[in-house]
Scaffold this active site. Sequence first.
Site, PDB file in Angstrom:
ATOM      1  N   GLY A   1      57.582  12.162  34.155  1.00 52.38           N
ATOM      2  CA  GLY A   1      58.535  11.047  34.132  1.00 52.38           C
ATOM      3  C   GLY A   1      58.186  10.048  33.047  1.00 52.38           C
ATOM      4  O   GLY A   1      58.242   8.837  33.264  1.00 52.38           O
ATOM      5  N   ALA A   2      57.832  10.582  31.873  1.00 53.83           N
ATOM      6  CA  ALA A   2      57.312   9.717  30.800  1.00 53.83           C
ATOM      7  C   ALA A   2      58.369   9.328  29.774  1.00 53.83           C
ATOM      8  O   ALA A   2      58.039   8.818  28.711  1.00 53.83           O
ATOM      9  CB  ALA A   2      56.135  10.413  30.111  1.00 53.83           C
TER      10      ALA A   2
ATOM     11  N   SER B   1      54.910   3.536  46.216  1.00 51.52           N
ATOM     12  CA  SER B   1      55.754   2.339  46.096  1.00 51.52           C
ATOM     13  C   SER B   1      55.497   1.409  47.269  1.00 51.52           C
ATOM     14  O   SER B   1      55.131   1.850  48.362  1.00 51.52           O
ATOM     15  CB  SER B   1      57.227   2.758  46.110  1.00 51.52           C
ATOM     16  OG  SER B   1      58.049   1.620  46.232  1.00 51.52           O
TER      17      SER B   1
ATOM     18  N   ALA C   1      60.308   7.260  52.747  1.00 50.57           N
ATOM     19  CA  ALA C   1      59.587   8.316  53.467  1.00 50.57           C
ATOM     20  C   ALA C   1      58.803   9.191  52.500  1.00 50.57           C
ATOM     21  O   ALA C   1      57.631   9.516  52.742  1.00 50.57           O
ATOM     22  CB  ALA C   1      60.575   9.166  54.269  1.00 50.57           C
TER      23      ALA C   1
ATOM     24  N   TYR D   1      63.722   7.594  49.965  1.00 53.04           N
ATOM     25  CA  TYR D   1      62.731   7.110  48.993  1.00 53.04           C
ATOM     26  C   TYR D   1      61.453   6.661  49.700  1.00 53.04           C
ATOM     27  O   TYR D   1      60.351   7.083  49.352  1.00 53.04           O
ATOM     28  CB  TYR D   1      63.340   5.964  48.186  1.00 53.04           C
ATOM     29  CG  TYR D   1      62.451   5.427  47.096  1.00 53.04           C
ATOM     30  CD1 TYR D   1      62.238   6.145  45.926  1.00 53.04           C
ATOM     31  CD2 TYR D   1      61.812   4.195  47.239  1.00 53.04           C
ATOM     32  CE1 TYR D   1      61.418   5.649  44.923  1.00 53.04           C
ATOM     33  CE2 TYR D   1      60.992   3.690  46.232  1.00 53.04           C
ATOM     34  CZ  TYR D   1      60.808   4.415  45.080  1.00 53.04           C
ATOM     35  OH  TYR D   1      59.993   3.927  44.088  1.00 53.04           O
TER      36      TYR D   1
ATOM     37  N   ASN E   1      54.372  10.610  38.180  1.00 47.05           N
ATOM     38  CA  ASN E   1      55.131   9.358  38.098  1.00 47.05           C
ATOM     39  C   ASN E   1      56.648   9.558  38.230  1.00 47.05           C
ATOM     40  O   ASN E   1      57.369   8.627  38.585  1.00 47.05           O
ATOM     41  CB  ASN E   1      54.783   8.685  36.751  1.00 47.05           C
ATOM     42  CG  ASN E   1      55.725   7.573  36.392  1.00 47.05           C
ATOM     43  OD1 ASN E   1      55.592   6.452  36.879  1.00 47.05           O
ATOM     44  ND2 ASN E   1      56.713   7.865  35.539  1.00 47.05           N
TER      45      ASN E   1
HETATM   46  N1  LIG Z   1      60.205   0.021  38.878  1.00 48.09           N
HETATM   47  C1  LIG Z   1      59.805  -0.375  40.073  1.00 48.09           C
HETATM   48  O1  LIG Z   1      60.087  -1.508  40.501  1.00 48.09           O
HETATM   49  C2  LIG Z   1      58.976   0.535  40.945  1.00 48.09           C
HETATM   50  C3  LIG Z   1      58.551   0.026  42.198  1.00 48.09           C
HETATM   51  C4  LIG Z   1      57.785   0.859  43.013  1.00 48.09           C
HETATM   52  C5  LIG Z   1      57.430   2.131  42.584  1.00 48.09           C
HETATM   53  N2  LIG Z   1      57.849   2.585  41.379  1.00 48.09           N
HETATM   54  C6  LIG Z   1      57.468   3.944  41.013  1.00 48.09           C
HETATM   55  O2  LIG Z   1      56.991   3.955  39.681  1.00 48.09           O
HETATM   56  C7  LIG Z   1      57.369   5.170  39.032  1.00 48.09           C
HETATM   57  C8  LIG Z   1      58.146   4.855  37.765  1.00 48.09           C
HETATM   58  O3  LIG Z   1      59.249   4.016  38.076  1.00 48.09           O
HETATM   59  P1  LIG Z   1      60.267   3.547  36.921  1.00 48.09           P
HETATM   60  O4  LIG Z   1      60.932   2.323  37.405  1.00 48.09           O
HETATM   61  O5  LIG Z   1      59.571   3.549  35.618  1.00 48.09           O
HETATM   62  O6  LIG Z   1      61.321   4.732  36.968  1.00 48.09           O
HETATM   63  P2  LIG Z   1      62.351   5.230  35.842  1.00 48.09           P
HETATM   64  O7  LIG Z   1      62.401   4.263  34.713  1.00 48.09           O
HETATM   65  O8  LIG Z   1      63.621   5.577  36.546  1.00 48.09           O
HETATM   66  O9  LIG Z   1      61.680   6.556  35.317  1.00 48.09           O
HETATM   67  C9  LIG Z   1      61.654   7.702  36.110  1.00 48.09           C
HETATM   68  C10 LIG Z   1      61.167   8.840  35.255  1.00 48.09           C
HETATM   69  O10 LIG Z   1      61.281  10.055  36.028  1.00 48.09           O
HETATM   70  C11 LIG Z   1      61.936  11.026  35.217  1.00 48.09           C
HETATM   71  N3  LIG Z   1      62.603  12.005  36.077  1.00 48.09           N
HETATM   72  C12 LIG Z   1      63.478  11.777  37.081  1.00 48.09           C
HETATM   73  N4  LIG Z   1      63.896  12.943  37.614  1.00 48.09           N
HETATM   74  C13 LIG Z   1      63.246  13.926  36.934  1.00 48.09           C
HETATM   75  C14 LIG Z   1      63.257  15.337  37.016  1.00 48.09           C
HETATM   76  N5  LIG Z   1      64.004  16.007  37.899  1.00 48.09           N
HETATM   77  N6  LIG Z   1      62.472  16.036  36.147  1.00 48.09           N
HETATM   78  C15 LIG Z   1      61.718  15.376  35.227  1.00 48.09           C
HETATM   79  N7  LIG Z   1      61.665  14.061  35.115  1.00 48.09           N
HETATM   80  C16 LIG Z   1      62.425  13.329  35.957  1.00 48.09           C
HETATM   81  C17 LIG Z   1      62.899  10.208  34.351  1.00 48.09           C
HETATM   82  O11 LIG Z   1      63.229  10.850  33.152  1.00 48.09           O
HETATM   83  P3  LIG Z   1      64.568  11.691  32.868  1.00 48.09           P
HETATM   84  O12 LIG Z   1      65.707  10.958  33.506  1.00 48.09           O
HETATM   85  O13 LIG Z   1      64.606  11.721  31.371  1.00 48.09           O
HETATM   86  O14 LIG Z   1      64.306  13.016  33.474  1.00 48.09           O
HETATM   87  C18 LIG Z   1      62.007   9.019  33.992  1.00 48.09           C
HETATM   88  O15 LIG Z   1      61.172   9.348  32.908  1.00 48.09           O
HETATM   89  C19 LIG Z   1      58.174   5.958  40.067  1.00 48.09           C
HETATM   90  O16 LIG Z   1      57.341   6.889  40.716  1.00 48.09           O
HETATM   91  C20 LIG Z   1      58.652   4.898  41.037  1.00 48.09           C
HETATM   92  O17 LIG Z   1      58.878   5.413  42.322  1.00 48.09           O
HETATM   93  C21 LIG Z   1      58.625   1.817  40.552  1.00 48.09           C
END
Ligand SMILES: NC(=O)c1ccc[n+]([C@@H]2O[C@H](COP(=O)([O-])OP(=O)(O)OC[C@H]3O[C@@H](n4cnc5c(N)ncnc54)[C@H](OP(=O)(O)O)[C@@H]3O)[C@@H](O)[C@H]2O)c1
Length: 238
Positions: free
Chosen positions: A7-8, A126, A140, A138, A74
């Site tokens: 997820g980079a 999270s 769970a 999410y 991630n």
């Molecule tokens: N932002 C927050 O407030 C927050 C809070 C709590 C926890 N988190 C956790 O932190 C992490 C990152 O969050 P974020 O806000 O940076 O999320 P994000 O910007 O939505 O990024 C998610 C990443 O996952 C990739 N992804 C999604 N489905 C995929 C698939 N089927 N195959 C491959 N890649 C996939 C996306 O890339 P593509 O769409 O290009 O595939 C993207 O690179 C997550 O685990 C999230 O649960 C975030």
Amino acid sequence: MRVLVTGASKGIGREILRQLHSERYRVVGIARSAPLDLADGEEFHTCDLTDHDATRALLKELLAEGDFYGLVNNAAIYPAAALENTRFDDVRDAVELHLITPLLCAQELIPGMRAHGAGRIVNLSSRAALGKTHRSAYSASKAGVIGLSRTWALELAPANITVNAIAPGPIDTASFLAASPPEHPDTRALVATIPVQRMGHPEEIAHAVSFLLHPRAGFITGQTLHIDGGLTATTAGR
Ligand SMILES: NC(=O)c1ccc[n+]([C@@H]2O[C@H](COP(=O)([O-])OP(=O)(O)OC[C@H]3O[C@@H](n4cnc5c(N)ncnc54)[C@H](OP(=O)(O)O)[C@@H]3O)[C@@H](O)[C@H]2O)c1
């Protein structure tokens, strides 16, 4: 030392890749789409991580070029619905990406870590793991990430492989802000409950990932690090 970050392509994962690269790790990122601003030396591959065959094939290709010291799970999706409207498929999709994909990646990378006598796994959970309205699928699956991390930590400790979870609070990524626009009253109300009175930044999560990956972090395992501006501390403090 080589580190794989899932997820980079954007948000926190993109920042993790960038920061680890700047710290001289050999980084490999995976997502369905590639970022447009990759620097020299930031290796990236596109793959749908819920496609087991494609993911396994890519990992085997990467492993043929060398083993990995670190794995950062991630990648995430954000299904949102009230309990009554939660679709079974949303739960399955969340379990698939948040639990099965990390399991597959770990199973492929651990033999190399064992062979080198050291390894680091960091799994993104999270704050929602503790409960969040309209997030059955999410929350769970993210609670499952904590159980998975603690169990792997116990199994892998004798091999000098640490496993920890990071549980971010609200972080200002595009995905988060799309669902919670900064000027929306609900978002303002949420930020007002955070002791530091602001959202977190991706750099602050990437810094913690870097800390847990560090060779000197070998005595830290099975932990969940809440990075949330004190939000989870308020349940005991207020
Ligand atoms: N932002 C927050 O407030 C927050 C809070 C709590 C926890 N988190 C956790 O932190 C992490 C990152 O969050 P974020 O806000 O940076 O999320 P994000 O910007 O939505 O990024 C998610 C990443 O996952 C990739 N992804 C999604 N489905 C995929 C698939 N089927 N195959 C491959 N890649 C996939 C996306 O890339 P593509 O769409 O290009 O595939 C993207 O690179 C997550 O685990 C999230 O649960 C975030």
